[in-house]
Design an enzyme around this catalytic site. Structure first.
Site, mmCIF file in Angstrom:
data_model
loop_
_atom_site.group_PDB
_atom_site.id
_atom_site.type_symbol
_atom_site.label_atom_id
_atom_site.label_comp_id
_atom_site.label_asym_id
_atom_site.label_seq_id
_atom_site.Cartn_x
_atom_site.Cartn_y
_atom_site.Cartn_z
ATOM 1 N N CYS A 1 77.311 35.038 32.982
ATOM 2 C CA CYS A 1 76.561 33.833 32.827
ATOM 3 C C CYS A 1 75.205 34.186 33.393
ATOM 4 C CB CYS A 1 77.535 32.855 33.389
ATOM 5 S SG CYS A 1 79.023 32.349 32.814
ATOM 6 N N GLU B 1 81.709 44.846 7.837
ATOM 7 C CA GLU B 1 82.271 43.434 8.229
ATOM 8 C C GLU B 1 83.768 43.590 8.086
ATOM 9 O OE1 GLU B 1 81.186 41.151 9.965
ATOM 10 O OE2 GLU B 1 78.747 41.632 9.806
ATOM 11 N N CYS C 1 74.893 25.407 28.447
ATOM 12 C CA CYS C 1 76.315 25.708 28.226
ATOM 13 C C CYS C 1 76.998 24.563 29.305
ATOM 14 C CB CYS C 1 76.744 27.272 28.739
ATOM 15 S SG CYS C 1 78.285 27.538 28.889
ATOM 16 N N CYS D 1 72.448 34.708 30.934
ATOM 17 C CA CYS D 1 72.733 34.496 29.381
ATOM 18 C C CYS D 1 71.820 33.543 29.109
ATOM 19 C CB CYS D 1 74.207 33.773 29.601
ATOM 20 S SG CYS D 1 74.570 33.262 27.915
ATOM 21 N N CYS E 1 79.248 36.826 26.919
ATOM 22 C CA CYS E 1 80.299 35.597 26.754
ATOM 23 C C CYS E 1 81.726 36.536 26.556
ATOM 24 C CB CYS E 1 79.980 34.488 25.896
ATOM 25 S SG CYS E 1 80.676 33.077 26.341
#
Ligand code: SF4
Length: 342
Positions: A193, A36, A202, A196, A186
């Site tokens: 899209c 991370e 959305c 997705c 995205c």
């Protein structure tokens, strides 16, 4: 809110499409924490070899805590944003001294760990319902809700949304699914899209305004700077100095450098005082960017008459082992070529 069926669709999409990455094969906090931190401001492809080298060299938090700062910085060399590396080292020492935290609240007490990293570790490793917001999640949020805000307001709204929508049964997978969706579907330009899993939820997609979100922010102006750098060389040794606390590349080693943006004569006079007299030859210019600063590093080789006491004099092989910022490393390569030592 994301609809229940779209939530299920996103998790199913992640199960089928999530990339197989080394830190996803474990739920151990140490490797997840390292990944991370490395992935902040760094692409996966760039971070991957660094992560693998790091885990071979420091396979446990105890091994990292016992490491020398110079060794840690040398391993990080080239990844940039060196403060992250120092935070990992200090964090490891903190954990070894006080014990491994097992909650987001506990991780927030570790030096250098912020809300995002604490949420990621707690949700992935301990199954805690802790949200995360990185650039990818923020973008997915802005588009799915058609949020017209920018900057800190957008960020704050994204956190509220992430907390509201967190999946209580699989919080770690949910967080990773959102980040993965932002990274691979995205995407900032040309989002895919069709197919997705969040398409039905959305708002930007449903109103054909995907390209309008996130709303563009006026970027702060870039500052141009000129640094003059001298590479002192005498009888096979190079003169270097350690970057003081509070400056870019703190703790790393570099050739004497001065900011000549406003007053070149003063910068060169300071360098002359630090390096001493000698024969100077140009090594050319090296361009690099640090935060909002675009820096032109003008480098010269100085064949010194004597070794200045204020510098540390090291052989070429000793220099290879020191942690140096990337532009300084390039300067060294050019100097070695000029000296016929490459
Ligand atoms: Fe992003 Fe398009 Fe999916 Fe909306 S439908 S979340 S804009 S990829």
């Amino acid at each position: 809110m994301i609809r229940e069926q779209d939530r299920k669709a996103l998790l199913a999409w992640y199960d089928a499409n999530g990339r197989d990455l080394p830190w996803r094969r474990t739920r151990e906090p140490y490797p997840v924490w390292v990944s991370e931190v490395m992935l902040q401001q760094t692409q996966i492809a760039t971070a991957l070899p660094y992560y693998e080298r790091w885990m071979r060299r420091f396979p446990t938090v105890e091994a990292l805590a016992a490491a020398d700062e110079q060794d840690v910085l040398a391993l990080w060399q080239g990844l940039g944003y060196y403060r992250r590396c120092r935070y990992l080292l200090n964090g490891a020492r903190y954990i070894v001294a006080l014990g491994l935290p097992t909650s987001a609240q506990g991780w927030l007490t570790v030096p250098g760990v912020g809300r995002y990293t604490a949420g990621a570790i707690a949700s992935i490793c301990f199954g805690e319902c802790a949200a995360v917001v990185d650039g990818n999640v923020e973008r997915v949020f802005a588009r799915t809700t058609a949020c017209g805000e920018t900057g800190p307001t957008l960020y704050r709204h994204a956190w509220e949304w992430a907390e509201r929508n967190l999946d209580p049964h699989r919080p770690g997978d949910w967080n990773q699914a959102l980040m993965e969706l932002g990274a691979t579907v995205c995407t900032p330009s040309k989002p895919r899209c069709e197919g997705c899993p969040l398409e039905p939820s959305c708002a930007a997609r449903q109103s054909w305004r995907v390209e309008q979100f996130p709303v563009a922010r006026t970027t702060p102006s870039v500052r141009l700077r000129t640094h003059v750098c001298w590479v002192p060389f005498e009888s096979g040794a190079f003169g270097v100095c350690q970057v003081p606390a509070g400056e870019w590349w703190e703790g790393m080693w570099e050739f004497p450098r001065e900011d000549a943006t406003d007053d070149r004569a003063a910068a060169e006079a300071q360098l002359r005082e630090r390096v001493g007299a000698g024969w100077t030859e140009s090594l050319g210019e090296f361009r690099h960017t640090v935060t909002r600063h675009r820096v032109v590093l003008e480098a010269s080789l100085v064949r010194c008459d004597a070794r200045a006491q204020a510098l540390r004099w090291v052989t070429r092989s000793e220099l290879e082992a020191l942690a140096m910022p990337a532009p300084q490393r390039k300067t060294l390569r050019r100097a070695l070529a000029l000296l016929g030592l490459d």
